[in-house]
Write a protein that holds these residues in place. Sequence first.
Motif, PDB file in Angstrom:
ATOM      1  N   SER A 232      -4.783 -27.148  39.032  1.00  0.00           N
ATOM      2  CA  SER A 232      -4.801 -26.125  38.507  1.00  0.00           C
ATOM      3  C   SER A 232      -5.508 -24.894  39.396  1.00  0.00           C
ATOM      4  O   SER A 232      -5.890 -23.831  38.592  1.00  0.00           O
ATOM      5  CB  SER A 232      -5.861 -26.604  37.403  1.00  0.00           C
ATOM      6  N   LEU A 233      -5.886 -24.939  40.526  1.00  0.00           N
ATOM      7  CA  LEU A 233      -6.700 -24.115  41.192  1.00  0.00           C
ATOM      8  C   LEU A 233      -5.859 -22.659  41.249  1.00  0.00           C
ATOM      9  O   LEU A 233      -6.345 -21.776  41.004  1.00  0.00           O
ATOM     10  CB  LEU A 233      -7.148 -24.517  42.620  1.00  0.00           C
ATOM     11  N   PRO A 234      -4.657 -22.782  41.545  1.00  0.00           N
ATOM     12  CA  PRO A 234      -3.974 -21.360  41.595  1.00  0.00           C
ATOM     13  C   PRO A 234      -3.932 -20.794  40.201  1.00  0.00           C
ATOM     14  O   PRO A 234      -4.068 -19.494  40.307  1.00  0.00           O
ATOM     15  CB  PRO A 234      -2.358 -21.960  42.039  1.00  0.00           C
ATOM     16  N   GLU A 235      -3.907 -21.474  39.232  1.00  0.00           N
ATOM     17  CA  GLU A 235      -3.993 -20.884  37.891  1.00  0.00           C
ATOM     18  C   GLU A 235      -5.411 -20.258  37.731  1.00  0.00           C
ATOM     19  O   GLU A 235      -5.512 -19.242  37.084  1.00  0.00           O
ATOM     20  CB  GLU A 235      -3.689 -22.038  36.736  1.00  0.00           C
ATOM     21  N   VAL A 236      -6.401 -20.759  38.143  1.00  0.00           N
ATOM     22  CA  VAL A 236      -7.722 -20.456  37.820  1.00  0.00           C
ATOM     23  C   VAL A 236      -8.018 -19.245  38.778  1.00  0.00           C
ATOM     24  O   VAL A 236      -8.788 -18.422  38.391  1.00  0.00           O
ATOM     25  CB  VAL A 236      -8.949 -21.628  38.121  1.00  0.00           C
ATOM     26  N   ILE A 237      -7.874 -19.357  40.255  1.00  0.00           N
ATOM     27  CA  ILE A 237      -8.163 -18.320  41.433  1.00  0.00           C
ATOM     28  C   ILE A 237      -7.314 -17.384  41.229  1.00  0.00           C
ATOM     29  O   ILE A 237      -7.472 -16.166  41.747  1.00  0.00           O
ATOM     30  CB  ILE A 237      -8.232 -19.182  42.674  1.00  0.00           C
ATOM     31  N   GLY A 238      -5.905 -17.688  40.903  1.00  0.00           N
ATOM     32  CA  GLY A 238      -4.953 -16.500  41.296  1.00  0.00           C
ATOM     33  C   GLY A 238      -4.855 -15.883  42.608  1.00  0.00           C
ATOM     34  O   GLY A 238      -4.848 -16.760  43.595  1.00  0.00           O
ATOM     35  N   GLU A 239      -4.669 -14.554  42.575  1.00  0.00           N
ATOM     36  CA  GLU A 239      -4.645 -13.871  43.981  1.00  0.00           C
ATOM     37  C   GLU A 239      -5.933 -13.319  44.486  1.00  0.00           C
ATOM     38  O   GLU A 239      -6.131 -12.905  45.533  1.00  0.00           O
ATOM     39  CB  GLU A 239      -3.814 -12.674  43.942  1.00  0.00           C
ATOM     40  N   ALA A 240      -7.164 -13.951  43.736  1.00  0.00           N
ATOM     41  CA  ALA A 240      -8.261 -13.596  44.236  1.00  0.00           C
ATOM     42  C   ALA A 240      -8.945 -14.410  45.354  1.00  0.00           C
ATOM     43  O   ALA A 240      -9.806 -13.689  46.138  1.00  0.00           O
ATOM     44  CB  ALA A 240      -9.520 -13.778  43.130  1.00  0.00           C
ATOM     45  N   GLY A 241      -8.346 -15.262  45.901  1.00  0.00           N
ATOM     46  CA  GLY A 241      -8.879 -16.107  47.106  1.00  0.00           C
ATOM     47  C   GLY A 241      -7.519 -16.397  47.833  1.00  0.00           C
ATOM     48  O   GLY A 241      -6.470 -16.146  47.720  1.00  0.00           O
TER      49      GLY A 241
END
Length: 426
Positions: free
Chosen positions: A359-368
């Motif tokens: 799920s981490l790409p879904e949560v962080i997106g392009e912010a990290g």
Amino acid sequence: MKIKPKVVLDVASLGWSWMCRQHARGVHRVAEKLAAGLEASQQCDLFFASTSSVFGGSRLVAENESFRNIPFLHSPRQVSLSKWAYTKQQWVGKTLADRRFHLRALRYLAQRMATQADHWAASFAVQDMAAANIYHSPLAPIPANIGKSKLKRFLTVHDMIPLTHPETVNGQGVPLLRRQLDSLTPGSFAFCVSNDVRNDLLNCTALPPENVFVTPLAASPETFYPLDNRAERRVVLQKHGIPDVPYFLTLSSFDPRKNFIHLIRCFGSLAEAGELDDCNLVLVGTNPERHACFGEAIAKFPKLKHRIITPGFIPDEDLAAIYSGAAAFTFPSLSEGFGIPAVEAMQCGLPVISSNTTSLPEVIGEAGILLNPHDQDAWCAAMLQVLRDQDLAAELRQKSLARAKLFSWQRFIDETLNGYNRSLGG
């Protein structure tokens, strides 16, 4: 006509966290936000029941002013029986160090009796819920008698990791998840904390897609916010034995799937190569000493022992300072149902370096910065880049703050109420 939902909420996880406060985890915080948010919304009528830890649930109702008018569907006799079980379990915990045979036998007997007593205390009949039209469990499997009732039945599914990524967890999570999934009888509904979990649930069950809703989690703004006052941060750091020098931070339980061993290796190799002078690694979480592999990983870098800091449990009131003082938040987890610590870090305006799994790409997106959790070279390069490139760090801080605004507990409650209303034909 829109029907106002009348919801029986299982507060077993809240009762347990009342009795074991320092061991409460993300799922318990989510249940607390759910109960408080639903009550504050005034868009449903709440009833509390508890499939375990009835005494803890009763104390929660008694001590929380906002819950005192919510009916608790257990009799005083059941509460007393659960309290008796709680006292026996407390005695068992306090005598564990004494290994004499007669005490071991007494502990075994007391534990068995306490478990059975708590089970009896938690029993309730469907007719006790005659005024309700929805039953919602934030964690525990839906009881069999509820599964056969006409109530609309909801279960919150926090992750499917024991089935989808069994290599990242121990075997204890599989039986609980199996019981949870088995309790989703035909016609049941589910809340999932991310689209990733929703997709996994639909692949593993026969639930129709229209019965599965996504309720993204959040971080509390009163606890997690940028604290720019360095003097205030310094006081908190000193309190927890953290030197006031740049540090990489991670915060979570010490489960093997959190992949802290990888992070220690990355930091250790950089520090030994002289790339991280005057920089530390801070690993926040309770009882790291319980995991032998954790101690073994640190032991491989004996010269850096004083620079790999494990302050243990940090109370909520100190977390903003701990997050805000870090150079970056590092989250190398192998699998997550959602990943609340990443949102907490972003809400504090922290650059985030994270795994690119589940799920981490879904949560962080392009912010990290998202990386393969096994790629040591990539992690080392990212850590050095964020530490040395101040323009990049400033850019990531702004992206984190913007991304965190997508998540709120109000959104979580709104999506929950939407699910209730959809199940009732609204």
